[in-house]
Design a protein around this motif. Structure first.
Motif, PDB file in Angstrom:
ATOM      1  N   ARG A  23      -2.445   5.924   3.231  1.00 13.91           N
ATOM      2  CA  ARG A  23      -1.313   6.789   3.579  1.00 13.91           C
ATOM      3  C   ARG A  23      -1.768   7.945   4.456  1.00 13.91           C
ATOM      4  O   ARG A  23      -1.102   8.303   5.431  1.00 13.91           O
ATOM      5  N   MET A  24      -2.930   8.523   4.146  1.00 16.69           N
ATOM      6  CA  MET A  24      -3.460   9.622   4.943  1.00 16.69           C
ATOM      7  C   MET A  24      -3.814   9.150   6.362  1.00 16.69           C
ATOM      8  O   MET A  24      -3.499   9.819   7.359  1.00 16.69           O
ATOM      9  N   VAL A  25      -4.462   7.975   6.470  1.00 16.85           N
ATOM     10  CA  VAL A  25      -4.837   7.444   7.785  1.00 16.85           C
ATOM     11  C   VAL A  25      -3.593   7.121   8.609  1.00 16.85           C
ATOM     12  O   VAL A  25      -3.551   7.375   9.825  1.00 16.85           O
ATOM     13  N   ILE A  26      -2.568   6.565   7.984  1.00 17.12           N
ATOM     14  CA  ILE A  26      -1.331   6.249   8.707  1.00 17.12           C
ATOM     15  C   ILE A  26      -0.710   7.517   9.270  1.00 17.12           C
ATOM     16  O   ILE A  26      -0.238   7.545  10.420  1.00 17.12           O
ATOM     17  N   LEU A  58      -5.081   1.646  -6.010  1.00 17.23           N
ATOM     18  CA  LEU A  58      -4.341   2.904  -5.910  1.00 17.23           C
ATOM     19  C   LEU A  58      -5.079   3.917  -5.030  1.00 17.23           C
ATOM     20  O   LEU A  58      -4.470   4.601  -4.198  1.00 17.23           O
ATOM     21  N   LEU A  59      -6.393   3.993  -5.173  1.00 14.31           N
ATOM     22  CA  LEU A  59      -7.165   4.929  -4.355  1.00 14.31           C
ATOM     23  C   LEU A  59      -7.168   4.515  -2.884  1.00 14.31           C
ATOM     24  O   LEU A  59      -7.049   5.358  -1.992  1.00 14.31           O
ATOM     25  N   VAL A  60      -7.307   3.211  -2.625  1.00 13.89           N
ATOM     26  CA  VAL A  60      -7.259   2.734  -1.244  1.00 13.89           C
ATOM     27  C   VAL A  60      -5.887   3.016  -0.643  1.00 13.89           C
ATOM     28  O   VAL A  60      -5.769   3.410   0.529  1.00 13.89           O
ATOM     29  N   LEU A  88       0.831  -1.206   0.000  1.00 14.08           N
ATOM     30  CA  LEU A  88       0.000   0.000   0.000  1.00 14.08           C
ATOM     31  C   LEU A  88       0.863   1.252   0.000  1.00 14.08           C
ATOM     32  O   LEU A  88       0.525   2.244  -0.668  1.00 14.08           O
ATOM     33  N   GLU A  89       1.970   1.226   0.714  1.00 10.90           N
ATOM     34  CA  GLU A  89       2.873   2.365   0.692  1.00 10.90           C
ATOM     35  C   GLU A  89       3.438   2.566  -0.716  1.00 10.90           C
ATOM     36  O   GLU A  89       3.533   3.694  -1.211  1.00 10.90           O
ATOM     37  N   GLY A  90       3.799   1.452  -1.362  1.00  9.42           N
ATOM     38  CA  GLY A  90       4.333   1.556  -2.714  1.00  9.42           C
ATOM     39  C   GLY A  90       3.303   2.033  -3.721  1.00  9.42           C
ATOM     40  O   GLY A  90       3.602   2.839  -4.605  1.00  9.42           O
TER      41      GLY A  90
END
Length: 817
Positions: A756-759, A749-751, A506-508
């Motif tokens: 990233r924002m939630v992290i 990609l959207l998830v 997800l980070e990538g």
């Protein structure tokens, strides 16, 4: 007179001492149960077998089997010395030059990034070592050294001296080690979980009793009961933390196991003191809870690491277990493939796998090289052509002279590329390695400072305040900030058809700048089909489809399978011409289908002009002339065009990387609107291309499906395999499109961007909590139980925020057009 039979005195297979009467200690060595004189010899022998070092007993001189060999230290030294033997090294060492050798090892005892740092720095500074890199995800190490400058046994001993154990990488041996590690982890996790549940129930009763003035005898009973239940959790379940902490202290290198061990051990000893003196607070619930949740995190990490480790093992399984060896007089002998030597001649029948790299010395056949190239069409090979171990002979028997075995084969080279790609750490991993060391030092310095200050001011409160600081600095919320968000997002994507197998996906995806697709089996369906049929003249009552299917029915060639749906009757007197086509009789008429020149030669008529030069055409002809043209092609996936358009709309650059060097590669790219195309590339060139992109600052997502894509899937920052991909590609990739629907990439990609924002929100909250709670704990305003409650509340907030990722995003129709 009766002669009594005196049984022969047995000798210990390991040390040579006599086996005492009635002893039943044994160990299975080379498939045979051997006698042992004592449990010590049995344990050492079992360790040798479990470590894959059975050769110790095969190569040792029997005259050296003396009681002195019972010493475990001497046995270990003898084992390591075996690794200097050329015959032993052939199985896992690749000699590039006299002063350059490479080996892949499996390291036992690694727990975190700090262990990797210690191993790499300790071995890299050793004389003769040119490179030593350890992969944290699968605990494999890549060693490059000068055999003339230092012995391999010396390097193994150096690894053991700092508290780790190295084994040569062998797929079967590693599978055994992984299974043993998994069983140990499950046992520890089960004991910790059971202990936590029981102690937590007692802790609730204790807390409730404190509010209602519970009788002292009941309080004492609950404390002693909690001590009994907590003891196996600390002494067995938490044992890996203490072992790692002692090892790190001895090697003068700190890891997270040090403060974790201090917190667990300190709280446990303090609780024992409080129980014995019937004073102060007990923290058995905190001890068991810390241990359980830490073990869960280690177990999840271990499962991901095992999945990665099995990828290379499965790749090596492409090689067959046996080979048909031909003697000088032509006699055939079936032998294990591992016993093949350079210069041996082997017979490979149709449908069999080539056992090692070599050169064809007799025969001509089509070879299925899809395991290496990813392309479905077999390649014709004849005398003096090189063939690769792991590829499949399709049509006719061939004789192959072996040129490479063991670690020097092409399959082993691809495994090496895979390990090298895994060993190349991204920037975030290198930063984490550095930060981990400083964070542990900061935690310990803070705790020591607080303990010293309080000891001078109020000695009776120093221990409890220090314990509160250790509990507060235990980064539970900080540790949960990322994995909880990743877990929630992973579950959402799994429901949407994307299975994530590694945590960094997800980070990538969130930071991706490029999406690179393989062609065959990824952008296309991966199966040949009849795209067009152009009739030239009519012949019988059967259609050209029926005639072609009759000729191709008995063949398993990929081209033949495209005609199988049209089969109605079989042809007679079928003859296959290698790499040309098929000839046979249908309703009494001779037909040929295949390459235009081959088919037209049946009638001797001039070759008709091909309808379209950009397609792959087969000609069907009879004795009178050409009958019909067939265009075969691989069909583009129905959602490929929409997916490419959506990815471009989201701001990503889309490219195609394929081993196909035909004109169809550019045609597929043009139809899908892909501008960046690189075709006719090998697995090595694919990995080099991706590496170059990433060196220039690109964040690459690679999507592929074949075994030939394994190195580049490992080398890309983020890799995704199609659901229809080979099992090897799936296990090597970071994620799998279960339903093989490319449009799921846009949802992923959207998830990822939302994750990233939630992290970031979770990390901000966790840091804020620690910044506020640490000073309060250091000043004595927070008791240990308050720190534990605050830590739990902070963790719940982080988890609740991560649950927002359970709702999948919606892609507007406009973005798909």
């Amino acid at each position: 007179m009766t002669v009594m039979h005196v049984p022969e005195q047995l000798s210990c297979f390991h040390c040579g001492l006599p086996v005492p009467p009635g002893s039943d200690y044994t160990a299975v060595i080379d498939g045979k149960r051997q006698p042992m004189c004592c449990p010590g010899c049995q344990a050492v022998a079992q360790t040798i077998v479990d470590g894959g070092l059975d050769n110790f007993y095969r190569h040792r001189d029997q005259s050296n089997v003396t009681p002195l060999a019972a010493s475990a230290a001497e046995a270990a030294t003898a084992e390591l010395t075996l690794y200097d033997s050329k015959s032993v090294q052939d199985g896992f060492v690749r000699f590039v030059a006299d002063d350059h050798a490479e080996a892949t090892l499996v390291i036992e005892g690694i727990t975190c990034a700090a262990c990797v740092w210690l191993l790499e720095h300790h071995l890299s500074n050793h004389a003769g070592v040119q490179q030593f890199s350890v992969n944290l995800s699968n605990h494999r190490a890549r060693l490059v050294w000068n055999p003339q400058a230092c012995k391999l046994s010396t390097l193994f001993a150096e690894i053991g001296r700092i508290g780790y154990q190295a084994h040569p990488f062998h797929p079967n041996t590693e599978e055994v080690l992984l299974e043993q590690e998994k069983k140990r982890a499950i046992r520890r996790l089960g004991i910790a979980g059971l202990g936590m549940m029981q102690v937590m129930m007692m802790a609730i009763a204790l807390y409730a009793g404190a509010l209602q003035d519970m009788e002292e005898r009941f309080v004492e009973f609950i404390r002693w009961s909690s001590l009994v239940i907590t003891t196996p959790v600390v002494l067995y379940a938490a044992q890996p933390f203490f072992i790692a902490a002692v090892r790190d202290i001895r090697s003068r290198h700190l890891s997270m196991d040090v403060p974790v061990s201090i917190a667990i051990g300190g709280a446990y000893l303090a609780s024992i003191w409080a129980t014995l003196t019937n004073s102060g607070e007990v923290y058995y619930d905190s001890v068991t809870m810390f241990t359980f949740f830490l073990l869960i995190g280690r177990y999840v990490e271990m499962q991901a690491r095992h999945r990665t480790g099995r990828a290379g093992n499965a790749l090596m399984d492409l090689l067959p277990t046996s080979a048909m060896l031909l003697s000088a007089d032509g006699h055939e002998k079936l032998i294990p493939a591992t016993e093949l030597k350079m210069g041996d001649r082997v017979l490979v029948r149709p449908g069999h796998t080539i056992p090692a790299d070599g050169v064809i010395v007799d025969g001509r056949s089509a070879i299925n090289e899809s395991a290496l190239t990813g392309e479905y069409l077999p390649v014709t090979k004849s005398v003096d052509d090189a063939v690769v171990g792991g590829t499949i002979n399709v049509e006719h028997p061939i004789q192959v002279c072996i040129t490479e075995v063991g670690a020097n084969t092409r399959i082993s080279a691809i495994v090496g590329l895979l390990d090298r790609a895994h060993a190349e750490k991204p920037m975030t991993a290198r930063v984490a390695d550095r930060v981990a060391r400083y964070f542990v030092m900061a935690v310990l310095l803070t705790s020591v400072t607080v303990a010293t200050g309080w000891y001078l001011v109020s000695p009776e409160d120093a221990f409890w305040v220090t314990l509160s600081v250790l509990v507060v600095t235990c980064p539970c919320a900080l540790s949960l900030a990322t994995p909880t968000a990743l877990t929630a997002a992973t579950g959402t994507l799994r429901q949407q058809g994307l299975l994530i197998t590694r945590g960094h996906v997800l980070e990538g995806l969130a930071s991706a700048t490029h999406v690179i697709f393989d062609k065959t089996g990824t952008l296309t369906e991966g199966n040949l089909s009849i795209r067009k049929m152009v009739p030239i003249r009519s012949t019988t009552s059967l259609t050209p489809y029926n005639i072609a299917a009759a000729l191709e029915q008995s063949s398993e060639h990929p081209i033949a399978r495209a005609f199988h749906p049209h089969f109605t009757r079989a042809a007679d007197d079928v003859k296959v011409e290698v790499s040309a086509g098929v000839e046979g009789s249908v309703q009494g008429e001779r037909y040929r289908i295949g390459k235009p020149e081959y088919a037209a030669a049946l009638s001797g008529q001039p070759l008709p002009q091909q309808p379209d030069q950009n397609l792959q055409w087969l000609l069907l002809a009879d004795t009178q002339g050409a009958v019909a043209w067939f265009a075969l092609d691989d069909q583009i996936r129905r959602d490929a065009r929409t997916t490419v358009a959506t990815l471009k709309h989201l701001g990503l650059q889309v490219g195609m990387l394929t081993g196909d060097d035909s004109s169809s590669a550019q045609r597929v790219a043009d139809e899908l609107g892909i501008d960046a195309v690189k075709q006719g590339v090998s697995p090595d060139e694919k990995l080099a291309f991706i590496s170059q992109l990433q060196e220039q600052g690109a964040s690459v997502v690679m999507v592929g499906d074949g075994i030939n894509d394994i190195p580049v899937l490992a080398g890309a920052r983020t890799s995704i395999a199609m659901g229809s991909a080979t099992d090897l590609a799936k296990t090597s990739a970071d994620a799998v499109l279960i339903a093989s629907e490319l449009e799921r990439l846009a949802i992923a990609l959207l998830v990822a961007r939302k994750t990233r924002m939630v992290i970031r929100e979770n990390l901000s909250w966790a840091l804020l909590y620690n910044l506020v709670a640490l000073p309060l704990a250091a000043l004595g305003f927070i008791a240990p139980y308050m720190a534990a409650v605050g830590m739990s509340a902070s963790s719940l907030i982080v988890v609740g925020n991560a649950m927002r990722l359970s709702r999948p995003p919606r892609i507007r129709r406009k973005s798909q057009e």
